[in-house]
Write an enzyme that holds these catalytic residues in place. Structure first.
Site, PDB file in Angstrom:
ATOM      1  N   LEU A 215       0.829  -1.204   0.000  1.00  4.65           N
ATOM      2  CA  LEU A 215       0.000   0.000   0.000  1.00  4.65           C
ATOM      3  C   LEU A 215       0.860   1.250   0.000  1.00  4.65           C
ATOM      4  O   LEU A 215       2.033   1.230   0.404  1.00  4.65           O
ATOM      5  CB  LEU A 215      -0.906   0.017   1.234  1.00  4.65           C
ATOM      6  CG  LEU A 215      -0.210   0.295   2.581  1.00  4.65           C
ATOM      7  CD1 LEU A 215      -0.574   1.694   3.073  1.00  4.65           C
ATOM      8  CD2 LEU A 215      -0.589  -0.731   3.622  1.00  4.65           C
TER       9      LEU A 215
ATOM     10  N   CYS B  25      -4.753   5.099 -10.681  1.00  6.80           N
ATOM     11  CA  CYS B  25      -5.347   3.764 -10.600  1.00  6.80           C
ATOM     12  C   CYS B  25      -6.387   3.538 -11.698  1.00  6.80           C
ATOM     13  O   CYS B  25      -7.314   2.732 -11.533  1.00  6.80           O
ATOM     14  CB  CYS B  25      -5.942   3.524  -9.223  1.00  6.80           C
ATOM     15  SG  CYS B  25      -4.735   3.711  -7.886  1.00  6.80           S
TER      16      CYS B  25
END
Length: 217
Positions: free
Chosen positions: A151, A168
């Site tokens: 992450l 993303c």
């Protein structure tokens, strides 16, 4: 029962070198290898996931693009962003990939809540969002039952490079960071809080290590 996990702080690093080290660690590990969490901040870089599509990389300019074997589309890493790589033996931890993803999101939400920030995951797009804007991204790979990648959490960084991509793969997605939402600016504080949240979610027993003493170096 708690799971022993070694924590390494890699400091400021180059993405490509850490990526290769993660793959090597995962390829060489066996059932007795201790799980690890690597913390780092990367020098400026765009990373393109396995499913990455070129149209989401709008104007990279002078920032290099590295193709990665993690899931997901393109994202940006840079100084002031906390990156945590989770090198876990999922079979030994009795974790499915979905549970791993959910746990990461839960740990980030818990960390933000400690600062009075209301973050939440989205069912259609992994990560954590605050009022619809993305504050944390996820990208994972599982090989031989073991995870790597992890992450990234925006803390106090230059957010401009996110405007050069569809973060993303989400067109028009706004990006925010902890320091602008009333949270701390200090990376060490956020790192420790995130580690404690991960430890709580996954029942981890954390051990610190100098990178010079680890196979991660």
């Amino acid at each position: 029962m708690t799971v022993p996990v070694r924590v390494l702080d890699l400091g400021l690093s180059r993405y490509a070198e850490v990526f290769e080290a993660m793959r090597a660690f995962t390829n060489q590990r066996d059932d007795d290898t201790e799980d690890q969490i690597w913390l780092t901040q990367h020098e400026p870089v765009f990373t393109q996931g396995q499913a990455g599509r070129a149209e989401h990389l709008l104007m990279p300019g002078d920032i290099p693009v590295v193709h990665s074997d993690r899931g997901g589309q393109v994202t940006y890493h840079g100084p002031g962003q906390l990156v945590a790589y989770l090198l876990f033996n999922l079979r030994r931890m009795d974790l499915k990939v979905r549970s791993l993803v959910t746990g990461i999101e839960q740990a980030v939400v818990m960390t933000l809540a400690g600062y009075g920030i209301d973050g939440a995951p989205r069912a259609d797009a992994p990560g954590v969002y605050v009022a619809g804007a993305k504050v944390a991204s996820l990208g994972l790979r599982v090989r031989r039952g073991c995870s790597y990648h992890g992450l990234s959490l925006n803390v106090k960084m230059n957010l401009e490079p996110f405007s050069r991509i569809n973060p993303c793969g989400l067109q028009g997605m706004q990006v925010v960071q902890v320091s602008d939402l009333g949270g701390p600016q200090d990376m060490a504080t956020v790192s420790e809080d995130l580690l404690q949240a991960l430890a709580q979610v996954y029942q981890l027993q954390l051990h610190r290590s100098d990178t010079a003493d680890s196979s991660a170096a």
